[in-house]
Design a protein around this motif. Structure first.
Motif, PDB file in Angstrom:
ATOM      1  N   PRO A  53      40.439  83.755  23.733  1.00 42.84           N
ATOM      2  CA  PRO A  53      41.037  84.749  24.629  1.00 42.84           C
ATOM      3  C   PRO A  53      42.428  85.169  24.145  1.00 42.84           C
ATOM      4  O   PRO A  53      43.190  84.357  23.614  1.00 42.84           O
ATOM      5  CB  PRO A  53      41.132  84.020  25.969  1.00 42.84           C
ATOM      6  N   LEU A  54      42.741  86.430  24.328  1.00 44.54           N
ATOM      7  CA  LEU A  54      44.065  86.935  23.978  1.00 44.54           C
ATOM      8  C   LEU A  54      45.093  86.442  24.977  1.00 44.54           C
ATOM      9  O   LEU A  54      44.821  86.375  26.185  1.00 44.54           O
ATOM     10  CB  LEU A  54      44.087  88.465  24.011  1.00 44.54           C
ATOM     11  N   THR A  55      46.282  86.149  24.497  1.00 42.63           N
ATOM     12  CA  THR A  55      47.400  85.869  25.388  1.00 42.63           C
ATOM     13  C   THR A  55      48.063  87.201  25.725  1.00 42.63           C
ATOM     14  O   THR A  55      47.822  88.220  25.066  1.00 42.63           O
ATOM     15  CB  THR A  55      48.434  84.949  24.724  1.00 42.63           C
ATOM     16  N   GLY A 114      41.436  88.264  31.949  1.00 41.28           N
ATOM     17  CA  GLY A 114      40.853  86.990  31.540  1.00 41.28           C
ATOM     18  C   GLY A 114      40.822  86.804  30.038  1.00 41.28           C
ATOM     19  O   GLY A 114      39.908  86.193  29.507  1.00 41.28           O
ATOM     20  N   GLY A 115      41.812  87.348  29.349  1.00 39.28           N
ATOM     21  CA  GLY A 115      41.907  87.182  27.900  1.00 39.28           C
ATOM     22  C   GLY A 115      41.100  88.186  27.094  1.00 39.28           C
ATOM     23  O   GLY A 115      41.087  88.126  25.865  1.00 39.28           O
ATOM     24  N   GLU A 116      40.431  89.122  27.769  1.00 34.20           N
ATOM     25  CA  GLU A 116      39.638  90.137  27.068  1.00 34.20           C
ATOM     26  C   GLU A 116      40.182  91.524  27.363  1.00 34.20           C
ATOM     27  O   GLU A 116      40.700  91.787  28.450  1.00 34.20           O
ATOM     28  CB  GLU A 116      38.178  90.079  27.519  1.00 34.20           C
ATOM     29  N   ASN A 137      52.743  99.170  32.207  1.00 30.54           N
ATOM     30  CA  ASN A 137      51.959  97.936  32.193  1.00 30.54           C
ATOM     31  C   ASN A 137      52.601  96.916  33.130  1.00 30.54           C
ATOM     32  O   ASN A 137      53.815  96.822  33.224  1.00 30.54           O
ATOM     33  CB  ASN A 137      51.933  97.388  30.763  1.00 30.54           C
ATOM     34  N   LEU A 138      51.764  96.160  33.809  1.00 31.55           N
ATOM     35  CA  LEU A 138      52.213  95.093  34.698  1.00 31.55           C
ATOM     36  C   LEU A 138      51.751  93.766  34.145  1.00 31.55           C
ATOM     37  O   LEU A 138      50.575  93.596  33.838  1.00 31.55           O
ATOM     38  CB  LEU A 138      51.620  95.280  36.100  1.00 31.55           C
ATOM     39  N   ARG A 139      52.678  92.842  34.021  1.00 30.36           N
ATOM     40  CA  ARG A 139      52.314  91.479  33.636  1.00 30.36           C
ATOM     41  C   ARG A 139      51.987  90.723  34.908  1.00 30.36           C
ATOM     42  O   ARG A 139      52.859  90.467  35.743  1.00 30.36           O
ATOM     43  CB  ARG A 139      53.465  90.814  32.897  1.00 30.36           C
ATOM     44  N   GLU A 142      47.139  85.088  32.252  1.00 31.43           N
ATOM     45  CA  GLU A 142      48.062  86.204  32.322  1.00 31.43           C
ATOM     46  C   GLU A 142      47.270  87.461  32.020  1.00 31.43           C
ATOM     47  O   GLU A 142      46.615  87.546  30.983  1.00 31.43           O
ATOM     48  CB  GLU A 142      49.178  86.059  31.292  1.00 31.43           C
ATOM     49  N   ASN A 143      47.325  88.410  32.948  1.00 31.70           N
ATOM     50  CA  ASN A 143      46.592  89.648  32.768  1.00 31.70           C
ATOM     51  C   ASN A 143      47.562  90.807  32.626  1.00 31.70           C
ATOM     52  O   ASN A 143      48.699  90.744  33.103  1.00 31.70           O
ATOM     53  CB  ASN A 143      45.650  89.884  33.951  1.00 31.70           C
TER      54      ASN A 143
END
Length: 194
Positions: A8-10, A31-33, A70-72, A79-80
């Motif tokens: 999954p991507l951070t 979800g990391g995608e 973009n919202l963290r 972390e999405n």
């Protein structure tokens, strides 16, 4: 032959990849995608602009975004990265170079293709943000708004407004009184107000 599962991507990897996206293309990190964002309808775009103007009026000293920010979303397990249709950030530490954090208000304009995500996954993720006081979901096809707001006891209360000419949102600690008309929200759209 089975392909190995991708790691999954951070959120930091997501941000680092943004400069390589083709112009006009955006992805949300869930979800990391990566998930490609689809374009909205003309009515969706008009409602987003109308909501932006309403929020600028209600929060003149805050950052108000209109879908391109973009919202963290730092949640319990991941972390999405989301692109809400509108977001209000009043904490100056919430504005970063490539994203915002610490939103006070988030608005999503729902369409038939996005309503499930807006009402399920995003809602749950947004409600985990300590700064958030109000999450609004506005229907782009009919005069209806639903939402959740944080009570002083740190619990969430749901509400629904449908077919009304004026929306009176509940009084929410830390927010101005929020009253606006359906005509303001749906101005110049095909949505029937009655």
């Amino acid at each position: 032959m089975l392909k190995p599962a991708r790691k999954p991507l951070t959120f930091d990897e997501y941000l680092a990849g943004m400069p390589s996206w083709p112009e006009g293309i955006r992805y949300e990190l869930i979800g990391g995608e990566l998930f490609l964002m689809t374009g909205g309808t003309p009515d969706h775009d008009l409602i987003k602009g109308n909501i932006y103007l309403i929020m600028r009026r209600l929060f003149p000293n805050c950052y108000v975004t209109a879908g391109d920010a973009n919202l963290r979303a730092e949640c319990l397990t991941e972390e999405n990265g989301y692109f809400p249709d509108c977001m209000v950030v009043c904490d100056s530490t919430g504005k970063k170079d490539f994203y915002y954090g610490n939103p006070l208000v988030i608005v999503e304009i729902g369409s038939p293709g996005t309503q499930y995500l807006d009402r399920a996954k995003k809602k749950q993720d947004y409600m985990q943000l300590p700064s958030l006081r109000l999450y609004l979901m506005i229907d782009s096809t009919r005069n209806q708004m639903t939402g959740v707001y944080r009570q002083s006891s740190n619990t969430w209360e749901e509400f629904r407004c449908s077919g009304e000419s004026t929306f009176h949102l509940p009084l929410i600690a830390g927010l101005p009184e929020m009253v606006f008309t359906a005509a303001e929200i749906y101005e110049k759209t095909a949505v029937h107000l009655r």
